[in-house]
Write a protein that holds these residues in place. Sequence first.
Motif, mmCIF file in Angstrom:
data_model
loop_
_atom_site.group_PDB
_atom_site.id
_atom_site.type_symbol
_atom_site.label_atom_id
_atom_site.label_comp_id
_atom_site.label_asym_id
_atom_site.label_seq_id
_atom_site.Cartn_x
_atom_site.Cartn_y
_atom_site.Cartn_z
ATOM 1 N N ALA A 202 28.045 51.304 28.152
ATOM 2 C CA ALA A 202 28.595 50.237 27.988
ATOM 3 C C ALA A 202 29.620 49.129 28.839
ATOM 4 N N THR A 203 29.927 50.582 29.974
ATOM 5 C CA THR A 203 31.193 49.410 31.399
ATOM 6 C C THR A 203 30.082 50.355 32.309
ATOM 7 N N HIS A 204 29.227 51.261 32.360
ATOM 8 C CA HIS A 204 28.441 51.685 33.995
ATOM 9 C C HIS A 204 27.098 50.833 33.579
ATOM 10 N N SER A 205 26.793 50.724 34.921
ATOM 11 C CA SER A 205 25.255 50.496 35.393
ATOM 12 C C SER A 205 25.085 50.659 36.972
ATOM 13 N N SER A 277 48.731 47.080 27.199
ATOM 14 C CA SER A 277 49.916 47.656 28.667
ATOM 15 C C SER A 277 50.586 45.700 28.862
ATOM 16 N N GLY A 278 49.073 44.961 28.257
ATOM 17 C CA GLY A 278 49.304 43.689 29.222
ATOM 18 C C GLY A 278 49.190 43.087 30.224
ATOM 19 N N TRP A 279 48.679 43.780 30.888
ATOM 20 C CA TRP A 279 48.016 43.670 32.483
ATOM 21 C C TRP A 279 46.453 44.786 32.205
ATOM 22 N N ILE A 280 44.740 43.550 33.402
ATOM 23 C CA ILE A 280 44.322 43.625 33.233
ATOM 24 C C ILE A 280 43.747 44.682 34.635
ATOM 25 N N GLU A 281 43.196 45.291 35.481
ATOM 26 C CA GLU A 281 42.254 46.322 36.529
ATOM 27 C C GLU A 281 41.688 44.884 36.667
ATOM 28 N N ILE A 282 41.304 43.691 38.103
ATOM 29 C CA ILE A 282 39.987 43.186 37.829
ATOM 30 C C ILE A 282 39.413 43.548 39.392
ATOM 31 N N ARG A 314 32.531 42.875 35.345
ATOM 32 C CA ARG A 314 34.066 43.103 35.136
ATOM 33 C C ARG A 314 34.894 42.211 34.866
ATOM 34 N N ILE A 315 35.170 41.094 35.821
ATOM 35 C CA ILE A 315 35.485 39.901 35.873
ATOM 36 C C ILE A 315 34.568 39.081 33.988
ATOM 37 N N ALA A 316 33.412 38.388 33.973
ATOM 38 C CA ALA A 316 32.523 38.311 33.903
ATOM 39 C C ALA A 316 32.831 38.364 31.842
ATOM 40 N N ILE A 325 28.378 45.850 28.881
ATOM 41 C CA ILE A 325 27.723 45.240 30.178
ATOM 42 C C ILE A 325 25.952 45.406 30.527
ATOM 43 N N ARG A 326 25.737 45.812 29.200
ATOM 44 C CA ARG A 326 24.094 46.318 29.068
ATOM 45 C C ARG A 326 23.759 45.244 28.642
ATOM 46 N N LEU A 327 24.637 44.374 27.797
ATOM 47 C CA LEU A 327 23.879 42.839 27.219
ATOM 48 C C LEU A 327 23.646 41.849 27.981
ATOM 49 N N LEU A 328 23.848 41.974 29.200
ATOM 50 C CA LEU A 328 24.167 41.233 30.957
ATOM 51 C C LEU A 328 22.698 41.088 31.804
#
Length: 340
Positions: A202-205, A277-282, A314-316, A325-328
């Motif tokens: 879901a998060t790697h490609s 956490s209120g924060w997101i790493e980008i 990740r940004i998208a 991520i596979r949907l992309l």
Amino acid sequence: MQEKLEKVLAEAKEQLSKATSIAETEEIRVRVLGKKGKLTEILRGMGKLSPEEKKELGMSANKVKSEVGDLLSSKMDALKAQAKEAKFNREKIDVTEPGRPVIYGVEHPITQTINEVVDIFKSMGYSVYESPDVDSVYNTFDALNSPEDHPARDMTDTFYVNDNTVLRPHTSSAEVRAEKELATPYKILIPGRCYRCDTPDATHSHTFHQIEMMVIGEGITMADLKGSLDLMAKKLFGPKTRTKFRPHHFPFTEPSAEMDVSCFKCGGTGCPVCKGSGWIEILGCGMTHPHVHKAGGIDTEKYTGFAVGMGVERIAMLKYGIDDIRLLYENDMRFINQFK
């Protein structure tokens, strides 16, 4: 002979009156006026006639030939007009009918994200620098302060074409290329496709996109880096977005940091998107390591600079709320059409 000529003329008139196509009319012309036609056969028998009879027969034959020719011409004109009219009727357009709807395409969300980031930095004076997907091991690892025994080579393990050539695992492989090709100072963006030996989930490609950001100039400091990225975050996620830099390690930058943005879903109060956490790493960033500058032939006594690497997917996914991520990469138009 005269009787034969009259008969030929009468038969020609009758056949032409019944002809319904250009092909039939042409067949009649050949039968009557062709080299082996009826009129030619009659004229071949003139050898046995006296000069006076020949003259008289020749005049009559020319008259018949002329009359048949006029009939053929009129018939051809009439049939061509009918064919043209029939074509018009078949192909005519009723302008009162409603038009067919035009289906417009839509840019892929990855393309939209790349274009948006590029436009933001172009407004700050950056230009786009393109580099190849297939690059040397030297540009990809060694020149980026990652020698053969460095653990970073495992973190960014990629596909090898041969011992000295790889599919780039990050757009950072273009940094040394740019340093060797471009005149300093400069500010560039390097968008492109990257490859790593990841198992898709879901998060790697194994194939993904990055945008590298690189600045080289006199007196460039960490403050320039933070200010540029803070402005980008506000334009990308909204004017109330806050940024936070956490110390990190990258072999080609020193000092290095990862940048977080305040969660644009909850405003920083905590939610499932930011895992409370209120924060997101980008992205990751830092001041370019002097070893990288030396590999590119940059005078480290005169110039400093910074580099940034951000994952487009990740940004998208964060911006558009995509959870896999596979949907992309499936190219399902039901998914892509949502981003018009």
